[in-house]
Design a protein around this motif. Structure first.
Motif, PDB file in Angstrom:
ATOM      1  N   CYS A 119       0.846  -1.180   0.104  1.00  7.69           N
ATOM      2  CA  CYS A 119      -0.088  -0.040  -0.047  1.00  7.69           C
ATOM      3  C   CYS A 119       0.935   1.390  -0.011  1.00  7.69           C
ATOM      4  CB  CYS A 119      -0.868   0.035   1.156  1.00  7.69           C
ATOM      5  SG  CYS A 119      -1.713   1.437   1.386  1.00  7.69           S
ATOM      6  N   GLY A 120       0.684   2.096  -0.669  1.00 10.15           N
ATOM      7  CA  GLY A 120       1.370   3.505  -0.955  1.00 10.15           C
ATOM      8  C   GLY A 120       0.566   4.666  -1.232  1.00 10.15           C
ATOM      9  N   HIS A 121       0.755   5.722  -0.428  1.00 10.94           N
ATOM     10  CA  HIS A 121       0.305   6.934  -0.561  1.00 10.94           C
ATOM     11  C   HIS A 121       1.026   7.918  -1.221  1.00 10.94           C
ATOM     12  CE1 HIS A 121      -0.585  11.195   1.548  1.00 10.94           C
ATOM     13  NE2 HIS A 121      -1.761  10.922   0.489  1.00 10.94           N
ATOM     14  N   ALA A 143      -2.653  -1.745  -3.009  1.00 13.74           N
ATOM     15  CA  ALA A 143      -3.694  -0.503  -2.444  1.00 13.74           C
ATOM     16  C   ALA A 143      -2.934   1.034  -3.127  1.00 13.74           C
ATOM     17  CB  ALA A 143      -4.172  -0.476  -1.229  1.00 13.74           C
ATOM     18  N   LEU A 144      -3.435   1.748  -3.830  1.00 15.98           N
ATOM     19  CA  LEU A 144      -3.021   2.927  -4.034  1.00 15.98           C
ATOM     20  C   LEU A 144      -3.854   4.088  -3.419  1.00 15.98           C
ATOM     21  CD1 LEU A 144      -2.267   2.195  -7.899  1.00 15.98           C
ATOM     22  CD2 LEU A 144      -0.701   2.003  -5.832  1.00 15.98           C
ATOM     23  N   LEU A 145      -3.265   5.035  -2.561  1.00 18.72           N
ATOM     24  CA  LEU A 145      -3.997   6.126  -2.026  1.00 18.72           C
ATOM     25  C   LEU A 145      -3.744   7.263  -2.604  1.00 18.72           C
ATOM     26  CD1 LEU A 145      -3.613   5.102   1.783  1.00 18.72           C
ATOM     27  CD2 LEU A 145      -5.299   4.249   0.158  1.00 18.72           C
ATOM     28  N   ASP A 146      -4.714   7.881  -3.591  1.00 23.42           N
ATOM     29  CA  ASP A 146      -4.358   9.093  -4.199  1.00 23.42           C
ATOM     30  C   ASP A 146      -3.061   9.278  -4.734  1.00 23.42           C
ATOM     31  OD1 ASP A 146      -6.203  11.240  -4.844  1.00 23.42           O
ATOM     32  OD2 ASP A 146      -4.832  12.560  -4.197  1.00 23.42           O
ATOM     33  N   PRO A 147      -2.597   8.118  -5.555  1.00 25.70           N
ATOM     34  CA  PRO A 147      -1.218   8.056  -6.034  1.00 25.70           C
ATOM     35  C   PRO A 147      -0.982   9.412  -7.168  1.00 25.70           C
ATOM     36  CG  PRO A 147      -2.574   6.512  -7.204  1.00 25.70           C
ATOM     37  CD  PRO A 147      -3.547   7.151  -6.191  1.00 25.70           C
ATOM     38  N   THR A 148       0.339   9.888  -7.058  1.00 27.17           N
ATOM     39  CA  THR A 148       0.829  10.823  -7.843  1.00 27.17           C
ATOM     40  C   THR A 148       1.713  10.195  -9.081  1.00 27.17           C
ATOM     41  OG1 THR A 148       2.507  11.367  -6.466  1.00 27.17           O
ATOM     42  CG2 THR A 148       0.503  12.664  -6.504  1.00 27.17           C
ATOM     43  N   GLY A 149       1.554  10.686  -9.962  1.00 24.43           N
ATOM     44  CA  GLY A 149       2.747  10.261 -11.163  1.00 24.43           C
ATOM     45  C   GLY A 149       2.244   8.787 -11.954  1.00 24.43           C
ATOM     46  N   ARG A 223      -4.420  -7.926  -7.623  1.00 26.84           N
ATOM     47  CA  ARG A 223      -5.590  -7.037  -7.325  1.00 26.84           C
ATOM     48  C   ARG A 223      -5.377  -5.792  -6.728  1.00 26.84           C
ATOM     49  NH1 ARG A 223      -8.549  -9.179  -3.130  1.00 26.84           N
ATOM     50  NH2 ARG A 223     -10.230  -8.085  -4.115  1.00 26.84           N
ATOM     51  N   CYS A 224      -6.118  -4.763  -7.209  1.00 26.60           N
ATOM     52  CA  CYS A 224      -5.622  -3.566  -6.890  1.00 26.60           C
ATOM     53  C   CYS A 224      -6.872  -2.778  -6.504  1.00 26.60           C
ATOM     54  CB  CYS A 224      -5.264  -3.076  -8.419  1.00 26.60           C
ATOM     55  SG  CYS A 224      -4.791  -1.167  -7.952  1.00 26.60           S
ATOM     56  N   LEU A 225      -6.694  -2.055  -5.350  1.00 23.73           N
ATOM     57  CA  LEU A 225      -7.720  -0.875  -4.967  1.00 23.73           C
ATOM     58  C   LEU A 225      -6.973   0.393  -5.180  1.00 23.73           C
ATOM     59  CD1 LEU A 225     -10.232   0.039  -3.157  1.00 23.73           C
ATOM     60  CD2 LEU A 225      -8.649  -0.167  -1.301  1.00 23.73           C
ATOM     61  N   LEU A 226      -7.853   1.394  -5.767  1.00 25.26           N
ATOM     62  CA  LEU A 226      -7.263   2.906  -5.763  1.00 25.26           C
ATOM     63  C   LEU A 226      -8.375   3.638  -5.097  1.00 25.26           C
ATOM     64  CD1 LEU A 226      -5.505   4.690  -8.775  1.00 25.26           C
ATOM     65  CD2 LEU A 226      -7.660   5.898  -7.587  1.00 25.26           C
ATOM     66  N   LEU A 227      -7.909   4.507  -4.039  1.00 24.89           N
ATOM     67  CA  LEU A 227      -8.804   5.545  -3.423  1.00 24.89           C
ATOM     68  C   LEU A 227      -8.334   6.807  -3.779  1.00 24.89           C
ATOM     69  CD1 LEU A 227      -8.863   3.901   0.116  1.00 24.89           C
ATOM     70  CD2 LEU A 227     -10.410   3.521  -1.651  1.00 24.89           C
ATOM     71  N   ALA A 228      -9.090   7.559  -4.354  1.00 23.16           N
ATOM     72  CA  ALA A 228      -9.020   9.064  -4.879  1.00 23.16           C
ATOM     73  C   ALA A 228      -9.610   9.944  -3.914  1.00 23.16           C
ATOM     74  CB  ALA A 228      -9.580   9.208  -6.277  1.00 23.16           C
ATOM     75  N   ALA A 274     -11.793   1.084   6.468  1.00 24.93           N
ATOM     76  CA  ALA A 274     -12.674   0.028   6.092  1.00 24.93           C
ATOM     77  C   ALA A 274     -12.548  -0.451   4.734  1.00 24.93           C
ATOM     78  CB  ALA A 274     -14.221   0.735   6.094  1.00 24.93           C
ATOM     79  N   ALA A 275     -12.186   0.556   3.956  1.00 22.64           N
ATOM     80  CA  ALA A 275     -12.047   0.260   2.486  1.00 22.64           C
ATOM     81  C   ALA A 275     -10.695  -0.537   2.206  1.00 22.64           C
ATOM     82  CB  ALA A 275     -11.563   1.675   1.628  1.00 22.64           C
ATOM     83  N   LEU A 276      -9.704  -0.347   2.981  1.00 21.46           N
ATOM     84  CA  LEU A 276      -8.593  -0.956   2.990  1.00 21.46           C
ATOM     85  C   LEU A 276      -8.622  -2.421   3.522  1.00 21.46           C
ATOM     86  CD1 LEU A 276      -5.584   1.717   4.052  1.00 21.46           C
ATOM     87  CD2 LEU A 276      -6.034   0.400   1.667  1.00 21.46           C
ATOM     88  N   THR A 277      -9.252  -2.665   4.941  1.00 21.72           N
ATOM     89  CA  THR A 277      -9.350  -4.076   5.283  1.00 21.72           C
ATOM     90  C   THR A 277     -10.304  -4.875   4.765  1.00 21.72           C
ATOM     91  OG1 THR A 277     -11.046  -3.011   6.894  1.00 21.72           O
ATOM     92  CG2 THR A 277      -8.765  -3.324   7.798  1.00 21.72           C
TER      93      THR A 277
END
Length: 282
Positions: A119-121, A143-149, A223-228, A274-277
């Motif tokens: 997981c990275g922010h 898991a990507l938390l509002d990733p840049t670039g 498997r991937c989760l992206l939270l914007a 909750a989204a991550l778990t």
């Protein structure tokens, strides 16, 4: 402004002391220097590696680690070359993307992990995505938390606002920048103090690379989760969501309302957690 190492380390430890779980402090020797890893959670739990955003340090996961550590063995890493308790100085300088991936290889190897969830922010999201594309056999879930670039460029207005902080960093300038990007919401004082001091940390220039190609993103095996962050000023969140939905068809893409880029991951932590778990348990 001269870097006040004593004040910085005190602020780091103050935030780390707020972790609601027992913390194991691990120093790993790598070819690029010593990497500090803060570990928490059950020893036999599925491994989860956390990579912070630029200047945020591994201590910044204090609002998330309690929930994440219920299931996972969490390893929050201080990136070498950035603010934190890691230290450059190994026999090999970290200068290229392949060096960055080699450093993360060495971290996983040092933790005896053949594979892990990642997981990275922010910039940590770019590191996490590029590593997963390069080492697909080592990452199970991403898991990507509002990733840049990764999928969008920085907003010109954001870069303009950030320029004075980067050119002549002071705690006051850093806090003013945070106030602008977060829309003036009340900031956690311990976190804002650490971030402000981190801006003067004698850090190396971040290693960056091009955005991943569309074909590589479409073939991402993890498997991937992206939270914007809906209120992000670092980039256009609607563009981020649209491109993620199109270029990462296998990903779960969600928008967090009322959250800015730098307020992650502690603002609305219950929703983030909750989204991550939920994602990690599926």
């Amino acid at each position: 402004m001269a870097f006040d190492r004593s004040a910085f380390l005190s602020a780091y430890d103050t935030l780390l002391d707020r972790w609601p779980v027992e913390v194991g402090r691990i120093d790993l020797e790598t070819p690029y220097g010593t990497t500090r890893v803060n570990a928490a959670g059950p020893a036999g739990g599925p491994p989860l590696v956390l990579i912070h955003g630029g200047g945020s340090t591994a201590a910044s996961w204090w609002a998330n680690v309690g929930e994440l550590a219920r299931r996972s063995r969490v390893f929050a890493v201080d990136r070498i070359g950035d603010a934190g308790r890691s230290a450059s100085g190994g026999p090999q300088p970290l200068r290229s993307v392949e060096d960055l991936h080699g450093w993360l290889d060495a971290v996983l190897d040092g933790l005896d992990l053949t594979a892990a969830d990642l997981c990275g922010h922010s910039y940590g999201g770019w590191i996490a995505l590029s590593y997963t594309l390069s080492r697909p056999d080592r990452i199970d879930r991403l898991a990507l938390l509002d990733p840049t670039g990764c999928l969008t460029g920085f907003s010109p207005r954001y870069l303009l606002r950030a320029a004075p902080v980067l050119a002549r960093p002071t705690e006051a300038r850093a806090r003013s920048f945070l106030g602008w990007e977060t829309g003036g919401i009340p900031l956690d004082p311990d976190w804002a103090r650490l971030y402000g001091l981190a801006m003067s940390f004698p850090a190396a220039r971040p290693v960056t690379g091009p955005r991943p190609a569309a074909g590589a993103l479409a073939a991402l095996p993890a498997r991937c989760l992206l939270l914007a962050a809906a209120d992000s000023r670092a980039h256009n969140p609607r563009t981020l969501v649209a491109r993620a939905s199109r270029l990462l068809p296998q990903a779960e893409v969600r928008t967090l309302e009322g959250v800015s880029h730098h307020a992650l991951p502690y603002t609305r932590a219950e929703e983030v957690n909750a989204a991550l778990t939920g994602f990690l348990e599926r």
